[in-house]
Design a protein around this motif. Structure first.
Motif, PDB file in Angstrom:
ATOM      1  N   ILE A  57     110.274   3.460  20.676  1.00  0.00           N
ATOM      2  CA  ILE A  57     110.966   3.936  19.519  1.00  0.00           C
ATOM      3  C   ILE A  57     111.015   3.082  18.316  1.00  0.00           C
ATOM      4  O   ILE A  57     111.183   3.322  17.120  1.00  0.00           O
ATOM      5  CB  ILE A  57     112.178   4.661  19.996  1.00  0.00           C
ATOM      6  CG1 ILE A  57     112.803   5.641  18.877  1.00  0.00           C
ATOM      7  CG2 ILE A  57     113.328   3.416  20.580  1.00  0.00           C
ATOM      8  CD1 ILE A  57     113.968   6.400  19.359  1.00  0.00           C
ATOM      9  N   ALA A  58     111.133   1.724  18.733  1.00  0.00           N
ATOM     10  CA  ALA A  58     111.199   0.668  17.588  1.00  0.00           C
ATOM     11  C   ALA A  58     110.161   0.613  16.656  1.00  0.00           C
ATOM     12  O   ALA A  58     110.280  -0.241  15.712  1.00  0.00           O
ATOM     13  CB  ALA A  58     111.418  -0.538  18.453  1.00  0.00           C
ATOM     14  N   GLU A  59     109.012   1.220  16.846  1.00  0.00           N
ATOM     15  CA  GLU A  59     107.804   1.386  15.851  1.00  0.00           C
ATOM     16  C   GLU A  59     108.308   1.925  14.557  1.00  0.00           C
ATOM     17  O   GLU A  59     107.439   1.832  13.654  1.00  0.00           O
ATOM     18  CB  GLU A  59     106.710   1.855  16.592  1.00  0.00           C
ATOM     19  CG  GLU A  59     106.263   0.887  17.774  1.00  0.00           C
ATOM     20  CD  GLU A  59     104.930   1.568  18.482  1.00  0.00           C
ATOM     21  OE1 GLU A  59     104.618   2.814  18.277  1.00  0.00           O
ATOM     22  OE2 GLU A  59     104.502   1.160  19.446  1.00  0.00           O
ATOM     23  N   ASN A  60     109.170   2.855  14.915  1.00  0.00           N
ATOM     24  CA  ASN A  60     109.857   3.603  13.428  1.00  0.00           C
ATOM     25  C   ASN A  60     110.799   2.982  12.768  1.00  0.00           C
ATOM     26  O   ASN A  60     111.363   2.080  13.350  1.00  0.00           O
ATOM     27  CB  ASN A  60     110.169   4.786  14.035  1.00  0.00           C
ATOM     28  CG  ASN A  60     109.280   5.770  14.970  1.00  0.00           C
ATOM     29  OD1 ASN A  60     108.341   6.221  14.646  1.00  0.00           O
ATOM     30  ND2 ASN A  60     109.656   5.808  16.296  1.00  0.00           N
ATOM     31  N   ALA A  72     122.938  -2.068   9.684  1.00  0.00           N
ATOM     32  CA  ALA A  72     121.884  -3.052  10.186  1.00  0.00           C
ATOM     33  C   ALA A  72     120.952  -2.040  11.141  1.00  0.00           C
ATOM     34  O   ALA A  72     121.531  -1.110  11.522  1.00  0.00           O
ATOM     35  CB  ALA A  72     122.566  -4.126  11.103  1.00  0.00           C
ATOM     36  N   ILE A  73     119.780  -2.540  11.395  1.00  0.00           N
ATOM     37  CA  ILE A  73     118.763  -2.056  12.366  1.00  0.00           C
ATOM     38  C   ILE A  73     118.396  -2.965  13.334  1.00  0.00           C
ATOM     39  O   ILE A  73     117.782  -4.167  12.771  1.00  0.00           O
ATOM     40  CB  ILE A  73     117.745  -1.288  11.854  1.00  0.00           C
ATOM     41  CG1 ILE A  73     118.274  -0.118  10.840  1.00  0.00           C
ATOM     42  CG2 ILE A  73     116.632  -0.542  12.612  1.00  0.00           C
ATOM     43  CD1 ILE A  73     117.160   0.640  10.137  1.00  0.00           C
ATOM     44  N   GLN A  74     118.773  -2.955  14.535  1.00  0.00           N
ATOM     45  CA  GLN A  74     118.394  -4.079  15.308  1.00  0.00           C
ATOM     46  C   GLN A  74     117.442  -3.690  16.302  1.00  0.00           C
ATOM     47  O   GLN A  74     117.767  -2.612  17.100  1.00  0.00           O
ATOM     48  CB  GLN A  74     119.721  -4.894  16.059  1.00  0.00           C
ATOM     49  CG  GLN A  74     119.621  -5.978  16.841  1.00  0.00           C
ATOM     50  CD  GLN A  74     120.840  -6.892  17.082  1.00  0.00           C
ATOM     51  OE1 GLN A  74     121.797  -6.444  16.293  1.00  0.00           O
ATOM     52  NE2 GLN A  74     120.715  -7.666  17.920  1.00  0.00           N
ATOM     53  N   LYS A  75     116.476  -4.611  16.504  1.00  0.00           N
ATOM     54  CA  LYS A  75     115.288  -4.270  17.205  1.00  0.00           C
ATOM     55  C   LYS A  75     115.324  -5.344  18.423  1.00  0.00           C
ATOM     56  O   LYS A  75     115.963  -6.470  18.160  1.00  0.00           O
ATOM     57  CB  LYS A  75     113.944  -4.190  16.909  1.00  0.00           C
ATOM     58  CG  LYS A  75     113.869  -2.988  15.723  1.00  0.00           C
ATOM     59  CD  LYS A  75     112.349  -3.006  15.133  1.00  0.00           C
ATOM     60  CE  LYS A  75     112.523  -1.928  14.098  1.00  0.00           C
ATOM     61  NZ  LYS A  75     111.188  -2.031  13.314  1.00  0.00           N
ATOM     62  N   ASN A  78     112.409  -5.225  23.954  1.00  0.00           N
ATOM     63  CA  ASN A  78     112.074  -3.877  24.616  1.00  0.00           C
ATOM     64  C   ASN A  78     111.913  -3.042  23.514  1.00  0.00           C
ATOM     65  O   ASN A  78     113.004  -2.584  22.706  1.00  0.00           O
ATOM     66  CB  ASN A  78     113.025  -3.492  25.484  1.00  0.00           C
ATOM     67  CG  ASN A  78     112.754  -2.520  26.242  1.00  0.00           C
ATOM     68  OD1 ASN A  78     111.695  -1.716  25.880  1.00  0.00           O
ATOM     69  ND2 ASN A  78     113.463  -2.419  27.462  1.00  0.00           N
ATOM     70  N   PRO A  79     110.741  -2.407  23.131  1.00  0.00           N
ATOM     71  CA  PRO A  79     110.506  -1.561  22.166  1.00  0.00           C
ATOM     72  C   PRO A  79     110.961  -0.199  22.327  1.00  0.00           C
ATOM     73  O   PRO A  79     110.790   0.718  21.435  1.00  0.00           O
ATOM     74  CB  PRO A  79     108.956  -1.481  21.716  1.00  0.00           C
ATOM     75  CG  PRO A  79     108.529  -1.810  23.378  1.00  0.00           C
ATOM     76  CD  PRO A  79     109.429  -2.673  23.727  1.00  0.00           C
ATOM     77  N   ASN A  80     111.567   0.127  23.418  1.00  0.00           N
ATOM     78  CA  ASN A  80     112.288   1.371  23.782  1.00  0.00           C
ATOM     79  C   ASN A  80     113.534   1.625  23.249  1.00  0.00           C
ATOM     80  O   ASN A  80     114.126   2.704  23.407  1.00  0.00           O
ATOM     81  CB  ASN A  80     112.197   1.518  25.274  1.00  0.00           C
ATOM     82  CG  ASN A  80     110.698   1.733  25.940  1.00  0.00           C
ATOM     83  OD1 ASN A  80     109.695   1.908  25.186  1.00  0.00           O
ATOM     84  ND2 ASN A  80     110.680   1.291  27.279  1.00  0.00           N
ATOM     85  N   SER A  99     116.478  10.205  10.458  1.00  0.00           N
ATOM     86  CA  SER A  99     114.714  10.571  10.164  1.00  0.00           C
ATOM     87  C   SER A  99     114.162   9.286  10.620  1.00  0.00           C
ATOM     88  O   SER A  99     114.504   7.966  10.304  1.00  0.00           O
ATOM     89  CB  SER A  99     114.685  10.696   8.744  1.00  0.00           C
ATOM     90  OG  SER A  99     115.217  11.987   8.326  1.00  0.00           O
ATOM     91  N   PHE A 100     113.185   9.303  11.307  1.00  0.00           N
ATOM     92  CA  PHE A 100     112.470   8.256  11.986  1.00  0.00           C
ATOM     93  C   PHE A 100     110.921   8.590  11.515  1.00  0.00           C
ATOM     94  O   PHE A 100     110.203   9.500  11.536  1.00  0.00           O
ATOM     95  CB  PHE A 100     112.420   8.535  13.485  1.00  0.00           C
ATOM     96  CG  PHE A 100     113.826   8.227  14.191  1.00  0.00           C
ATOM     97  CD1 PHE A 100     114.059   7.021  14.373  1.00  0.00           C
ATOM     98  CD2 PHE A 100     114.783   9.187  14.285  1.00  0.00           C
ATOM     99  CE1 PHE A 100     115.520   6.835  15.147  1.00  0.00           C
ATOM    100  CE2 PHE A 100     115.904   8.907  14.887  1.00  0.00           C
ATOM    101  CZ  PHE A 100     116.196   7.647  15.524  1.00  0.00           C
ATOM    102  N   SER A 101     110.488   7.511  10.827  1.00  0.00           N
ATOM    103  CA  SER A 101     109.237   7.398  10.051  1.00  0.00           C
ATOM    104  C   SER A 101     108.236   6.408  10.507  1.00  0.00           C
ATOM    105  O   SER A 101     108.631   5.452  11.219  1.00  0.00           O
ATOM    106  CB  SER A 101     109.562   7.037   8.558  1.00  0.00           C
ATOM    107  OG  SER A 101     110.351   8.211   8.122  1.00  0.00           O
ATOM    108  N   LYS A 102     106.880   6.876  10.571  1.00  0.00           N
ATOM    109  CA  LYS A 102     105.890   6.022  10.654  1.00  0.00           C
ATOM    110  C   LYS A 102     104.975   6.035   9.799  1.00  0.00           C
ATOM    111  O   LYS A 102     104.594   7.077   9.472  1.00  0.00           O
ATOM    112  CB  LYS A 102     105.331   6.349  12.358  1.00  0.00           C
ATOM    113  CG  LYS A 102     104.341   5.177  12.580  1.00  0.00           C
ATOM    114  CD  LYS A 102     104.026   5.449  14.101  1.00  0.00           C
ATOM    115  CE  LYS A 102     105.122   5.492  15.041  1.00  0.00           C
ATOM    116  NZ  LYS A 102     104.300   5.956  16.446  1.00  0.00           N
TER     117      LYS A 102
END
Length: 623
Positions: A57-60, A72-75, A78-80, A99-102
């Motif tokens: 999910i962190a790819e978005n 803030a958006i913290q990754k 773990n990309p999940n 909204s989650f965008s790629k």
């Protein structure tokens, strides 16, 4: 339309449907969990950190509707996981859309509710010294819904023949017996944890939680827990949640896919705590010993949470606040409080009490020295020496528990034995910032049963319960004490956590009902109910001052009093009757002429000496 055009349109329709299906599957695959699942508008701390969990999910990239600011958006490694912090200041209750965008294209969205808080939620009243708390282990109290005893999705199944297994008690059973608890004189209910615990064995105690946003389905649903809260409030009673900050169970979904390596303490992997809580403040302690106390795991099946990790700490703060708002809670009891990261748990506690200034939290600080326990109470002068403040309003009075576990068998008093141990416990009250806000008890779900120690000796039970009802602090009664329940801890924890008789269909004896109790059960119940029902009405034993007199010949006398009311308590732990020489107590008797015994309604002339029977108690309201 010719056949060629039809086939072309059909292919387009199929392609669109396939895309929609893939989009739907992507949404499902991408978001598996959102925590907290919803939140509330108008909180004291407007920042909300939402955990989104799903494969990669962190790819978005993330955006939110309605002009809400993302702080803030913290990754993490773990990309999940995605931790998204928004600012809810001055934002009314509404539905938001994430909204989650790629590659600058929206691939999925998620609705998120900001709900309206209850009126006056922040200023809610909590439990205090005017309350009596009834402690239950829900699996062992009453089975109101046998259909939920075992669940397909949870590993351990019900087996009432196994002392360490699940027996089927549930929320429905608690609700069905709330009037019994109220009749006993209790004004608050503390249940050991009800959140999901998916351990393969021993899951009934609930301290190895596998989902801290979900009630264990063998107890019921989140909605059932909300109903329990509502039913208690209808009866003018309070609900206290048993909260665990120190550890989760090994089956917790996040433990199986850690957001960060240091979400839990690793060595790497498991290392057990040394249980030496003194290392938290010992100026001579080695750093290694202090680390092993705080960071070591309580047991191997309970990974130790790292409250020094800001993500972990914030998760625990928000989870606690969510339960308070959602279930309309009246207080917390916090398990293994003094094993937590010392600075982290202080921040957690302060965040809760900043949000709810009147909210009471009692921490389990299982120590055997008043100075060491006092260290953990809010604004402790002892802790201030080290510039530390836990912000914890209340601690459990384990030294009083220790004394009551032995003194009633010490009939021949000397310098150190007998009721002098009770007296000495209160001589150290100067160490506590607020002795009125200590939790007092003679037993709980982890200790030896009082009626086991004293072999169901009713006279000794009377003395202990009268003491509990009349000294400073908040009295807590463990389920079954009031009907004489015993059980030997040396035979395993299951022996001190027996099923309450009558809580299961087909039980031979139903102690919830008067006409089905044995004579002994009724004797214990009648006394306990009369005592604690009386306690509700007497402000002197809630918040009054205390004056006590050095015990002589195992006779202990103390007074609780306000400007208007006074109570005189006389405990005779000796094997012979004793004369009460009232002249010694003129300092507190003053102009009072009569003392009316709450338990027998007998009156005593306070200007003359009188006798008290061996191993008995007088509870006199002064007139």
């Amino acid at each position: 339309m010719n056949l060629k055009e039809y086939n072309k349109k059909s292919r387009i329709v199929k392609a669109v449907m396939l895309l929609l299906l893939l989009f739907s599957l992507d949404t499902i695959a991408q978001i598996q969990r959102v925590e907290p699942a919803f939140w509330y508008a108008g909180m004291h701390n407007p920042e909300l950190q939402i955990l989104f969990y799903g494969k990669n999910i962190a790819e978005n990239e993330v955006a939110v509707s309605n002009g809400i600011a993302i702080k803030a958006i913290q990754k993490t490694e773990n990309p999940n996981y995605l931790f998204v912090t928004i600012d809810t200041k001055d934002v009314p209750a509404q539905e938001l859309l994430f909204s989650f965008s790629k590659n600058k294209k929206v691939v999925f969205t998620k609705k998120y509710a900001l709900k309206q808080r209850r009126e006056n939620s922040a200023s809610r009243k909590s439990y205090d010294a005017s309350d009596m708390i009834y402690l239950i282990m829900p699996d062992r109290f009453a089975n109101g819904n046998p259909k939920n005893d075992s669940q397909k999705t949870l590993t351990e199944k019900a087996n009432r023949n196994n002392p360490s297994g699940r027996h089927g008690g549930d929320i429905a059973g608690i609700i069905q017996n709330l009037d019994y608890i109220k009749e006993l004189g209790a004004t608050a209910l503390w249940s050991t944890p009800l959140c999901e615990d998916n351990d393969a064995q021993g899951s009934y105690h609930g301290y190895g939680q596998s989902d801290v946003y979900q009630i264990d389905s063998r107890y019921g649903t989140n909605e059932d827990y909300l109903k329990l809260s509502s039913e208690l409030h209808k009866r003018d009673m309070k609900l206290i949640m048993d909260y665990v900050t120190n550890h989760w169970g090994a089956q917790h979904w996040m433990i199986k896919d850690l957001p960060t390596y240091d979400w839990i303490h690793q060595f790497p992997g498991y290392a057990q705590t040394n249980y030496r809580m003194t290392t938290q403040f010992d100026p001579n302690a080695s750093k290694m010993d202090a680390k092993m106390c705080m960071d070591g795991w309580f047991v191997q099946s309970m990974p130790d949470l790292n409250q020094s990790n800001p993500l972990v700490l914030n998760y625990l703060i928000q989870n606690a606040i969510w339960w308070i708002e959602y279930a309309d809670l009246d207080g917390f009891r916090v398990d293994t409080y003094s094993y937590n990261d010392k600075e982290g748990i202080a921040k957690w506690t302060k965040a809760i009490t900043d949000e709810y200034p009147n909210f009471n939290i009692v921490g389990e600080v299982w120590m055997h020295d008043q100075a060491q326990m006092a260290y953990w109470q809010k604004d402790s002068k002892v802790a201030a020496i080290q510039n530390y403040n836990s912000y914890l309003p209340s601690v459990m009075d384990f030294t009083l528990h220790n004394a009551t576990s032995v003194v009633f068998n010490e009939n021949q008093a000397d310098w150190n034995n007998g009721l002098i141990k009770i007296y000495d416990n209160f001589t150290n009250d100067f160490l506590y910032p607020n002795p009125n806000n200590l939790l007092t008890f003679v037993e709980n779900h982890d200790t030896q049963r009082f009626n086991e120690i004293y072999k169901k000796d009713f006279k000794k039970y009377q003395m202990a319960m009268t003491l509990l009802a009349t000294v400073r602090g908040i009295p807590q009664l463990y389920y079954g004490s009031e009907i004489g329940m015993a059980g030997n801890k040396n035979e395993g924890d299951g022996a001190i956590r027996l099923d309450f008789p009558g809580g299961w269909q087909g039980d031979n004896n139903n102690a919830f009902v008067k006409n089905e109790r044995t004579a002994q059960q009724q004797q214990f119940f009648d006394f306990t109910s009369k005592l604690f029902q009386w306690r509700k009405t007497n402000e002197a034993v809630h918040f009054g001052k205390m004056t006590h007199y050095i015990p002589e010949n195992n006779l202990y006398v103390y007074f609780r009093y306000t400007d208007k009311n006074a109570v005189m308590v006389i405990l005779n732990n000796g094997l012979n009757s004793r004369k009460v020489e009232t002249k010694r107590f003129e300092e507190n008797i003053k102009d009072f002429k009569l003392g009316k015994d709450v338990l027998t309604n007998k009156s005593f002339d306070l200007k003359a000496d009188f006798s008290i029977e061996a191993q008995s108690v007088l509870l006199l309201e002064l007139e």
